[in-house]
Design a protein around this motif. Structure first.
Motif, short mmCIF file in Angstrom:
data_model
loop_
_atom_site.label_atom_id
_atom_site.label_comp_id
_atom_site.label_asym_id
_atom_site.label_seq_id
_atom_site.Cartn_x
_atom_site.Cartn_y
_atom_site.Cartn_z
N ALA A 187 -6.95 5.40 -3.47
CA ALA A 187 -8.22 5.95 -3.89
C ALA A 187 -8.97 4.95 -4.76
N ALA A 188 -8.23 4.20 -5.56
CA ALA A 188 -8.88 3.20 -6.42
C ALA A 188 -9.61 2.17 -5.57
N LEU A 217 -7.44 12.11 1.98
CA LEU A 217 -7.81 10.74 1.64
C LEU A 217 -7.97 9.88 2.89
N ALA A 218 -7.08 10.12 3.87
CA ALA A 218 -7.17 9.32 5.10
C ALA A 218 -8.53 9.51 5.76
N LEU A 219 -9.00 10.77 5.78
CA LEU A 219 -10.30 11.07 6.37
C LEU A 219 -11.42 10.44 5.55
N ALA A 220 -11.22 10.46 4.23
CA ALA A 220 -12.22 9.86 3.35
C ALA A 220 -12.34 8.36 3.62
N GLN A 245 -14.38 13.76 -4.09
CA GLN A 245 -15.60 14.51 -4.40
C GLN A 245 -15.36 15.96 -4.05
N ALA A 246 -16.34 16.75 -4.35
CA ALA A 246 -16.20 18.17 -4.06
C ALA A 246 -15.91 18.39 -2.59
N GLN A 289 0.89 5.73 -1.55
CA GLN A 289 0.39 5.33 -2.87
C GLN A 289 -1.08 5.76 -2.96
N THR A 290 -1.30 7.06 -3.03
CA THR A 290 -2.66 7.59 -2.90
C THR A 290 -3.56 7.19 -4.06
#
Lengths: 447, 1094
Positions: free
Chosen positions: A356-357, A387-390, A381-382, A351-352
C-alpha cells in the motif's frame, strides 16, 4: 580481368568488410533500436485496442477490440516481424563482437555493447511472449540463404528463462547511466535491465525477486517521479521528453525522419488545440477510462482531451504531434510502472502495508501532493477493500494508453472477468505468413 | 610507316584526281607492282579468271605518268586487260587478240531495259566494260550510250536484279531483259560478332531494314519495330512522347528480372537500366534508352531470337538480342541525303462522361443512398465544360535529318545530324525534342590494317506528364472533373474548386514541370588486321555514357497554395567494353567450308544517381533546388558491375547442303554468388539446304528450301534490383535519435546465379514460284530454369525475404510465320509482308512454401488505387501466364439491393480475399502485322496493319468512372445504374464512399466487370509517295527525290471501351501488365515528308 569481376558495393557494406572497428560495433548496437521504433503501431495501439481503455473505430484495429483477430492480420504479422528483426540484429552483434579485439574498444565498452544487445533481445522476447505465448527461440544470427529457417516454438517458461538470463548479463555489464542526457533514457541501461527484470519476475510470479528488483530501481539516484501537473503531462509530450521518470524511452525525432505516427490514430480531424497535428481518430478512449479518474487527478488531462465539437469528442491526448512535425516519444519503461510492480509483488507476498505504501506514492503524485506525506487519496479509501484490485485500477489510470493494460489483466488472470474473453483470446494468433513459411510452427488454440 | 599513312592521307585527294604515278622496279612480281600502284592511287586490284599471273616478274620505269597509261602499257605486255569499276581495277586475260591494235569506230547505242514480264525498269545503271562511261535508263526504261566499238560490252545493273553483261555485237538498238535476283539469298545478315550469308544461317534471326523504320512519328526504335517481324511483341504503352515501349522477344522470360532484350549497337552492348535507380519513373513509365537512336542512321536491325543466335551473348542472351547496325560510307563521291517530315497528331476519341446535369443527379443520389447530407455546393450550372476537349490538342511533330556519306580510296565516312520536335497531345508543357549526331568513319591504314570509329551523341529533352497515381494525372483529372466547373475564372486565372474536390487539369498540365533530359554518347573505335589470308584479328573499345537529368517542380498553384516543391536527380552511367576477336576462314579443298571465331570480352559499368528534393515558399522564378527554403531526401546511389567473357563459334558447311554451327560462351559476372561466378552457354544448330540436293536439281518450283534446328542455353543476369544480390550486406540509415546506426539488410546466397533458358527451335525457309513467295516458319520452346524469385523467409530469420534465389521455372513456346510475297511484278508492283506470332507463356514452377497448399506459391502485386479505385492486382501462379489479373468474379447486380454480387468461390458464405480468381491475362493469343506495298511509275503506296488478339485489359479508368462513390464524375454507363425503378442492370447503385456490404465487399472491387477484351486491329501506317523522275531532277543536281504523305493510327477496330487497348500504365514489372489507368492514348498522326539525295 579479375579486377572487373571483383566489384565492391559502395552504397552498402559487404559483410566481410564489417565488424572491423569499434565504431562498427557501436553503429550496429544503435542499429537494433529502429526495430523498437517500428513497434509503435502495435504497441501501444493494438494492445490497448484489445483492452478496456480504448475502442477501435475503423477497420485497422477493430479485430483487436472485438477479440476476433484473423490469422492473416497484418498488424499481428508486423509485430512478430519487428521483434524478430530486432532479435536478429541483437544476435548478430552477440555473435560478432565477442571475437573482436579488446584493443578496438575503450575499457569496458565492449561489455557494455554486449550488455545492450542482451537487454534488447530480452525486451523483444518479452514483447513476443506477451503477445503470442510460446515462440521460436532464435539465439544465433542467420547469414546465409542456405540455412534451416524452420524453428519450433519454445515454451513460455524457457523464453522467460532466456529473458532473465539475458537481463542478468545486461544488468551486470551496463552502466547505471549513459553519458549523454538523451541516450540515458533512450538506450539500454542498468536501470532498464533491472526494471525489465522486475517485470519479468512478476510475470513468472517470482514475487520476491520482482519486489527486490523494483526496489533497486526505486533506490537508484538516476530516477525520480516527476511532480506537478505540467511536468506530468509534459513527460508524454514533445516538450518534456526524457524526464527523470523515464527508464527506457523510445526516441522519435520528427515526422520526416523517425516518427511513430500515433497521433494519426488518436487525434480527431478537427476541433483540437492550435499547434497540434490533426489526425484520423481511429482509436477512441472508452467511457470506462474517462470515468475512472477522480476530480483533481492530474493524470486525466495528460491522458485525455476533448475537442470543441458538440458533443465533444473524447480523444487520447498522450501522443500528440506538433504541426511543425515534432514527434513525441513512447515511454516503454518508467518509474511509476516499476513502483506499481513492487506494490503488486509485495501484495502477492502478503506484505500489504509495504504494498500500500508503494501504491500511495503513485496516488499522492497523481493529485500533485508530496509523495512522502499521507494524503486523503491513500489506500484504503472509502469502500476500498481489495488491495490487488486497487493496484490494478491504479495501473489502469497511471499507465493508460501505454500498452500495459491488456497484459496486466492477462498476467493477473483477470482478463476473463474484466474483458469477457476466453483464455484463447488472451493470445494473438501466430501470423499465417509465418506458419506458411515455417511448417514447424503450431497455431495458438482458437485460431 | 606512320609517315606514309600521313602522307597518303594528305595526298589522297590529289592522287585520286591527277592519277599520275611514279614507279621504278626491276624483276619483281606483278603483285608487288600492283601494291605500289594501290598505295599511290588508292585503286584496288582484283583478278578475274582461272590462273593468276601474279608472280610473273616484271620491270617498270615511269615518272609522274598517267595511271591508266602506265597500267595499259604494263598489262598489254602480259596479254592482260583491265577495267575499272568504283576504284577497283579488275584484271583479266585478253579475250579478243584479233582486235588489238585495230581502232574500232565509236558508235552510239540506244535501247530499252525491262524485267522478265516486260515491265520497264527506270534508273538501271549501264556501263561500258573497260571504260568509265555510263548511263541510266529513263522512266520508260530507255537509254542511250556511246561505246568505243562494235564489240563493246555493256554491264547493266539494278537493285534487286541480277547484273547482266551484253555484247553490243554491232547492233545499234538493244532490248535487254533483267532477271530478278532470287530471294536475295546472298544478302548478308548481321550476327553476333560478324556477318553470315542469309542462305547459310541456321539460327532464328529476323532482319528489319533501316528504311522500314523511318518516316514514322514514333520516338523509340522499339515502337518502330512493332509488327515488323514475327517473334517480337511490341506494345506502345502510351501516346506520351518518349515513353517506354514494352518489348518482348519470344515471351516473358523472367518474373522479377529483366525481360527486355539486350541491345547491341555497332558492337557496343547497351545497358538496360534498372528501374529503381533510373531517374523519376513517372509512375512506372520510364523513358526508353532506345530513344537515343536515330532511326535514320540505322542500316539494319537484326533480332536474334533463338538460343543458337543469342548464345554468343551468353548470360545476357535469354531475352533475345537486338543488333543495331548503323550506316557506313561507301566508295564513291559524297552522297547527301536530306529527309524530313512534318505533321500533326491528335486524339480523336473521347470517353463518354456525364454532363453537368447528369453528374449532379448522380452525386445527389449517391449521398442520399449513403444517408449523408447533400453538398449544396454541387449544383447544375448548365456550363457543361468538356474537360477532355480542354486537355487534348492537335500537336505538331517534325523531324529533320541530314546525312553525308561517301568514300575515296582508303577512307569512307557517314556523318549525320537529326532533329525531332514532337509536341504532346495533352495541352501545356508536354513536349519532346531530340538532337542526334553521328560519325562513322573507316580508314584502311595499310593493306592489312583497317581502323574505324563509330560515335553518336544525343540530347533529348522530354517535358513529361504525370501518369496517374500521384493524383496529378492530367487525363484522370479531366475525366473526373465536374462539368459544371469552368476552366478559367472570368479574370483569366485558373478556376480552383473551393471544396478542393477537383484539381483543374489544365492548370496542372501548364504548371507541373516534369522534365527529363538525356545526354547520351555511345561509340567505339576498332581495328582489324589481316594476319594471313582468311585470318583476321579485330579489337574494339566501346563505351556507352548516359546522363539523365530529371527534375520536377510543383508551384504553389499546383500544391493548393502550400509551399512549392521540387526534386532534381542526375543519373549517370558509364560502360566500357573491350572486345577482341580472331576470325578464320580457311580455303578448304572440295566442298568443305569452314569459318571459326574466337573472342574475348571484358566490360564494366558504373552508375550513379544524385538527387535532392525541397520546398520553397518564396518564388516560382527560381526553380533550382538550391534556392529553396528547405531541402530533404538527398540521394547518392552508386553501383557497378563487371563481366568477363570468352566465346567462340565454328560454322561448317558441306557442299552448301549441310550446315552445322556450334557456339559457346563463358561469362564471369561480378553480380553472382562466389560459387557461381562463371557460367557456360553452349548452343548447336544445323541446317539442311534441300534445294541443293541432286534430287531437287530437276524441279523449277522451289527457289530455296531449307530446314533448320537449334538447341542451346542462354542466361539472364539483368534486372535483379541490385548489382550485389548474392552478398550479405549491412546498410546505414538505421538511426536512432541522433545516433547513426547500421544493420544487416540481406542474407548471402553464394549459389545465386543467372536465370538459364534452354531453348529449342525448328525452322523452315522456303522460297518458290520464281522467288515470289518467301516463307519462314519457326517453332520454338523456351524453358527458363533457375528463375530468380525473392523467396519469403519466416520473420524469425530476422529478414523478410531473400535478395533472390534460383527457384522458379517458366515456359514460353510459340510459332512464328512470316510470308513475303511479290504479287505483281510489272510496271505495276505489289508486294506483301505478313507475319503472325503466337506465344504461350506459363509459369511451371514456383516455390511451394506450404506443402499441399497451392495458393502458397502465389505472388500477387497491386498497383496503387488512387482516385477512389480499388488496387488492380496481378498474380504469378503455377500453371498460369505472367500478366494474369486477379480479382473477384461477379454475378451481376442484386435486383433487391443494387449491390454487386460476387462469386463465393470457396463457399464459406462470405466474400473474402480467398474468393479471388484469375480473370484473364494481358498476354495476347497472337499478334501480327501486314504490310502491302504498291508501286507504279514512281508512285508508291503502302499500308501497314497491326493486330493483337485475345489480350485482356484491366480498364481501371472505367473502374474510376463507374465507382459512383465520390465527387468524381461518372461514365455514361452509370446512367444505367441500379435504382428502385431500374432493378435489372449490370451497374450497381450509386452510394457515396461505397461502403462494405455486410458479408460481401464494396461495389467497386477489382472484378471481372472491369476486365475487357483488348483485341484490336490498327491501321498503323498508310503512306502514299511519289518519286520524282530523275530526268526532272538532273537540272537541279538532285539524284533522287521522294515526297510522301502518311497517316498513322488512322483507325482502330476494337471492342475495348477505353481510349486505347494498347495502353498500359507501365511495363517495368511483369506483375502489372495490361492495366489501363488513365493512360494517354496513342495519337492519330498525319505527316508530309520529303527525302532527297544529292
Amino acid at each position: 580481368c579479375t579486377k572487373v569481376l571483383d566489384q565492391v558495393p559502395e552504397y552498402t557494406i559487404a559483410d566481410e568488410n564489417f565488424w572491423q572497428t569499434g565504431n562498427d560495433a557501436e553503429s550496429a548496437a544503435v542499429g537494433i533500436y529502429p526495430a523498437i521504433q517500428s513497434i509503435a503501431a502495435q504497441f501501444p495501439l493494438a494492445f490497448d485496442a484489445g483492452s478496456d481503455a480504448t475502442t477501435a473505430l475503423l477497420i485497422n484495429y477493430s479485430p483487436f477490440s472485438t477479440h476476433g483477430i484473423p490469422v492473416d492480420n497484418l498488424i499481428v504479422a508486423a509485430y512478430w516481424q519487428n521483434n524478430y528483426t530486432g532479435i536478429g540484429r541483437a544476435n548478430d552483434l552477440l555473435k560478432h563482437v565477442p571475437p573482436m579485439k579488446d584493443s578496438l574498444f575503450a575499457p569496458g565498452r565492449k561489455e557494455q555493447l554486449l550488455g545492450e544487445a542482451h537487454f534488447l533481445r530480452a525486451y523483444f522476447y518479452f514483447n513476443l511472449v506477451k503477445a503470442y505465448g510460446a515462440v521460436p527461440l532464435v539465439l544465433e544470427p542467420y547469414t546465409s540463404f542456405n540455412a534451416d529457417f524452420t524453428v519450433p516454438r519454445t515454451s513460455v517458461d524457457s523464453i522467460f528463462k532466456q529473458i532473465i538470463a539475458d537481463l542478468k548479463i545486461a544488468e551486470a555489464s551496463l552502466p547505471p547511466t549513459f553519458a549523454a542526457a538523451v541516450t540515458t533514457r533512450g538506450r539500454a541501461s542498468q536501470g532498464g535491465a533491472k526494471a525489465l527484470l522486475a517485470k519479468a519476475y512478476l510475470s513468472i510470479k517470482d514475487y520476491n525477486a520482482a519486489a527486490s528488483k523494483a526496489q533497486e530501481v526505486m533506490n537508484s539516484p538516476v530516477y525520480s517521479l516527476v511532480s506537478g501537473s505540467a511536468a506530468y503531462s509534459g513527460m508524454f509530450s514533445t516538450s518534456g521528453k526524457n524526464s527523470t521518470e523515464a527508464i527506457f524511452e523510445i526516441q522519435y525525432v520528427s515526422a520526416s525522419a523517425q516518427s511513430n505516427g500515433l497521433y494519426s490514430y488518436y487525434i480527431p480531424a478537427n476541433g483540437i488545440p492550435a499547434g497540434l497535428q490533426t489526425g484520423g481518430y481511429q482509436i477512441a478512449p472508452t467511457t470506462k477510462i474517462i470515468n475512472a479518474y477522480e476530480n483533481g487527478d492530474i493524470r486525466k488531462a495528460a491522458a485525455l482531451g476533448f475537442n470543441n465539437a458538440t458533443p465533444a469528442l473524447p480523444y487520447v491526448n498522450k501522443y500528440t504531434r506538433l504541426t511543425n512535425g515534432t514527434e513525441p516519444d513512447i515511454i516503454a519503461l518508467r518509474l511509476a510502472d516499476i513502483i506499481l510492480v513492487r506494490a503488486e509483488a509485495l501484495n502477492n507476498l502478503g506484505q500489504t502495508a509495504d504494498a500500500a505504501a508503494a501504491l500511495n506514492i503513485i496516488r499522492r503524485r497523481a493529485f500533485g501532493l508530496p509523495t512522502d506525506q499521507p494524503s486523503a487519496h491513500d489506500y484504503p479509501q472509502a469502500g476500498e477493500t481489495d488491495l490487488a484490485l486497487a493496484i490494478e485500477n491504479e495501473r489502469f489510470k497511471e499507465l493508460a494508453f501505454e500498452g500495459h493494460r491488456f497484459y496486466d489483466l492477462v498476467r493477473t488472470g483477470r482478463a476473463a472477468a474484466v474483458l469477457g474473453i476466453t483464455a484463447d483470446q488472451t493470445l494473438w494468433p501466430i501470423p499465417l505468413r509465418e506458419i506458411g513459411r515455417n511448417p514447424r510452427l503450431v497455431q495458438n488454440n482458437g485460431y | 610507316k606512320l609517315l606514309w599513312i600521313l602522307l597518303i592521307v594528305a595526298l589522297l585527294p590529289v592522287c585520286a584526281a591527277a592519277q599520275n604515278v611514279t614507279v621504278s622496279v626491276k624483276n619483281v612480281p606483278l603483285e608487288k607492282v600492283f601494291a605500289v600502284l594501290k598505295q599511290q592511287t588508292g585503286y584496288s586490284f582484283i583478278w578475274r579468271g582461272q590462273t593468276t599471273p601474279a608472280m610473273n616478274k616484271v620491270s617498270l620505269e615511269c615518272t609522274n605518268e598517267p595511271f591508266t597509261r602506265v597500267l595499259g602499257t604494263l598489262l598489254d605486255r602480259l596479254s592482260l586487260q583491265y577495267e575499272i569499276t568504283d576504284k577497283i581495277v579488275v584484271v583479266t586475260r585478253k579475250e579478243t587478240p584479233a582486235t588489238t591494235g585495230k581502232e574500232q569506230p565509236p558508235m552510239t547505242i540506244t535501247g530499252q531495259i525491262s524485267d522478265e514480264k516486260g515491265g520497264t525498269l527506270p534508273g538501271v545503271t549501264i556501263r561500258v566494260k573497260g571504260t568509265a562511261s555510263g548511263a541510266t535508263t529513263d522512266a520508260q526504261g530507255r537509254f542511250s550510250i556511246n561505246v568505243p566499238g562494235e564489240n563493246s560490252v555493256l554491264i547493266c545493273s539494278y537493285v534487286g536484279f541480277e547484273q547482266r553483261e551484253v555484247t553490243v555485237a554491232g547492233q545499234q538498238t538493244l532490248h535487254i531483259t533483267l532477271k530478278l535476283q532470287s530471294a536475295s539469298l546472298n544478302d548478308l545478315v548481321v550476327v553476333g560478332y560478324g556477318t553470315q550469308q542469309k542462305k547459310n544461317v541456321t539460327s532464328s534471326i529476323s532482319s528489319v531494314k533501316g528504311s522500314e523504320l523511318t518516316g514514322i512519328a514514333v520516338t523509340s526504335l522499339d515502337g518502330a519495330l512493332q509488327g515488323k517481324a514475327a517473334g517480337i511483341q511490341v506494345v506502345q504503352n502510351s501516346g506520351a512522347p518518349g515513353d517506354e515501349t514494352y518489348i518482348r522477344i519470344r515471351g516473358n522470360g523472367s518474373l522479377f528480372g529483366e525481360n527486355r532484350p539486350l541491345y547491341v549497337i555497332d558492337g557496343v552492348p547497351m545497358s538496360n537500366l534498372p528501374a529503381a535507380q533510373y531517374g523519376i519513373s513517372g509512375d512506372g513509365q520510364r523513358i526508353a534508352t532506345t530513344n537515343n537512336i536515330n532511326p535514320n542512321d540505322i542500316q539494319s536491325v537484326e533480332i536474334l531470337k533463338d538460343a543458337a543466335a543469342a548464345a554468343i551473348y551468353g548470360s545476357r542472351g535469354a531475352n533475345g538480342v537486338i543488333l543495331i547496325t548503323t550506316k557506313r560510307g561507301a566508295e564513291g563521291k559524297s552522297r547527301f541525303n536530306f529527309s524530313m517530315y512534318t505533321g500533326v497528331a491528335d486524339i480523336p476519341k473521347r470517353l463518354p462522361v456525364l454532363n453537368g446535369e447528369q453528374f449532379v443527379t448522380l452525386f445527389k443520389e449517391s449521398r442520399a443512398n449513403a444517408g449523408m447530407p447533400d453538398d449544396p455546393a454541387i449544383v447544375n450550372t448548365g456550363r457543361n465544360t468538356n474537360w477532355q476537349d480542354a486537355i487534348f490538342r492537335s500537336a505538331p511533330v517534325s523531324n529533320y535529318n541530314l546525312s553525308i556519306s561517301g568514300g575515296s580510296g582508303k577512307t569512307s565516312h557517314y556523318v549525320s545530324l537529326g532533329y525531332l520536335d514532337q509536341t504532346g497531345t495533352i495541352v501545356g508543357l508536354q513536349h519532346f525534342k531530340r538532337y542526334n549526331g553521328r560519325v562513322n568513319f573507316d580508314f584502311a591504314a595499310t593493306d592489312k590494317l583497317k581502323i574505324g570509329v563509330n560515335l553518336t551523341g544525343v540530347r533529348s529533352i522530354n517535358n513529361r506528364m504525370d501518369n496517374s497515381f500521384s493524383g496529378q494525372s492530367v487525363l484522370a483529372l479531366a475525366l473526373i472533373e465536374n462539368p459544371n466547373d469552368p476552366i478559367y475564372n472570368p479574370n483569366g486565372t485558373y478556376y480552383t474548386d473551393p471544396g478542393r474536390h477537383w484539381t483543374n487539369p489544365v492548370m496542372i498540365a501548364n504548371n507541373l514541370r516534369f522534365q527529363s533530359i538525356v545526354n547520351s554518347y555511345i561509340g567505339n573505335v576498332f581495328g582489324e588486321y589481316s594476319i594471313l589470308p582468311g585470318l583476321k584479328f579485330k579489337t574494339s573499345f566501346g563505351f556507352d555514357n548516359q546522363q539523365v537529368t530529371d527534375d520536377r517542380y510543383q508551384s504553389k498553384l499546383v500544391n493548393n497554395g502550400s509551399a512549392a516543391s521540387g526534386f532534381v536527380s542526375v543519373f549517370t552511367q558509364f560502360l566500357w567494353v573491350n572486345e577482341n576477336t580472331l576470325s578464320y576462314t580457311p580455303v578448304l579443298k572440295g566442298r568443305h567450308k569452314l569459318t571459326a571465331l574466337l573472342g574475348q570480352s571484358a566490360q564494366e559499368a558504373s552508375v550513379r544517381r544524385i538527387g535532392i528534393s525541397g520546398n520553397t515558399n518564396s518564388t516560382d522564378i527560381i526553380q533550382a533546388v538550391t534556392g529553396f527554403t528547405s531541402l530533404s531526401s538527398p540521394i547518392d546511389y552508386r553501383s557497378q558491375w563487371g563481366l568477363v567473357s570468352y566465346f567462340g563459334r565454328i560454322s561448317y558447311s558441306y557442299d552448301d547442303r549441310y550446315l552445322l554451327e556450334g557456339v559457346a560462351r563463358t561469362d564471369g559476372s561480378s553480380r553472382f554468388g562466389a560459387n557461381k561466378k562463371y557460367g557456360f552457354f553452349p548452343s548447336i544448330s544445323a541446317g539442311w539446304r534441300i534445294i541443293n540436293e541432286n534430287f531437287m536439281k530437276q524441279q523449277r518450283f522451289f527457289n530455296d528450301l531449307k530446314i533448320r534446328a537449334s538447341i542451346g542455353v542462354t542466361g539472364n543476369n539483368e534486372g535483379l534490383g541490385s548489382d550485389f544480390p548474392s552478398l550479405a550486406t549491412y546498410s546505414t540509415g538505421y538511426n536512432y535519435g541522433t545516433e547513426a546506426g547500421i544493420a544487416a539488410t540481406s542474407l548471402s546466397n553464394a549459389d545465386l546465379s543467372w536465370e538459364a533458358t534452354t531453348a529449342t527451335n525448328l525452322g523452315l525457309d522456303v522460297s518458290f514460284l520464281d522467288s515470289r513467295i518467301n516463307v519462314t516458319i519457326d517453332a520454338y520452346r523456351k524453358l527458363t530454369n533457375r528463375l530468380i524469385f525473392k523467396l519469403d523467409l519466416p520473420y524469425t530469420s530476422g529478414f523478410a525475404r531473400t535478395n533472390g534465389a534460383n527457384i522458379g521455372q517458366l515456359l514460353n513456346k510459340g510459332l512464328e510465320i512470316s510470308v513475303n510475297t511479290d504479287n505483281i511484278r510489272s510496271a505495276f508492283t505489289w508486294s506483301t509482308n505478313f507475319n503472325l506470332y503466337f506465344n504461350r507463356n506459363k509459369i511451371t514452377s514456383l516455390p511451394e512454401t506450404v506443402a499441399g497448399d497451392p495458393s502458397s506459391s502465389d505472388f500477387t502485386e497491386s498497383l496503387p488505387g488512387s482516385f477512389y479505385t480499388s488496387q488492380p492486382t496481378s498474380i504469378f501462379r503455377v500453371g498460369e501466364p505472367v500478366g494474369s489479373f486477379f480479382g473477384y468474379r461477379n454475378k451481376g447486380v442484386d435486383p433487391a439491393t443494387g449491390n454487386m454480387i460476387y462469386d463465393d468461390i470457396n463457399k464459406d458464405g462470405k466474400i473474402t480475399a480467398a474468393d479471388r480468381v484469375i480473370l484473364g491475362t494481358a498476354q495476347p493469343d497472337f499478334t501480327g502485322g501486314l504490310t502491302n506495298t504498291f508501286g507504279y511509275k514512281g508512285v508508291d503506296l503502302s499500308f501497314f496493319l497491326y493486330w493483337s488478339y485475345g489480350n485482356k485489359v484491366y480498364n481501371q479508368t472505367r473502374s474510376m468512372l463507374e465507382r459512383m462513390s465520390s465527387y468524381n464524375n461518372g461514365d455514361a454507363k452509370t446512367l444505367n445504374r441500379w435504382t428502385p425503378q431500374n432493378t435489372i442492370t449490370d451497374v450497381p447503385r450509386a452510394v457515396f464512399n461505397d461502403p462494405t456490404v455486410p458479408g460481401s465487399l464494396t461495389n467497386g472491387e477489382v472484378s471481372q466487370r472491369f476486365v475487357e477484351d483488348g483485341s484490336f486491329i490498327r491501321m498503323k501506317n498508310i503512306t502514299l509517295g511519289y518519286t520524282i523522275p530523275s530526268a526532272t531532277l538532273k537540272k537541279v543536281r538532285i539524284s533522287s527525290a521522294r515526297v510522301y504523305v502518311s497517316a498513322q493510327n488512322l483507325f482502330l477496330i476494337t471492342n475495348y471501351s477505353g481510349l486505347d487497348p494498347e495502353s498500359q500504365n507501365q511495363s517495368v514489372k511483369n506483375s502489372q501488365l495490361g492495366i489501363d489507368w488513365a493512360v494517354q492514348p496513342q495519337a492519330r498522326t498525319f505527316l508530309v515528308g520529303l527525302n532527297v539525295n544529292f
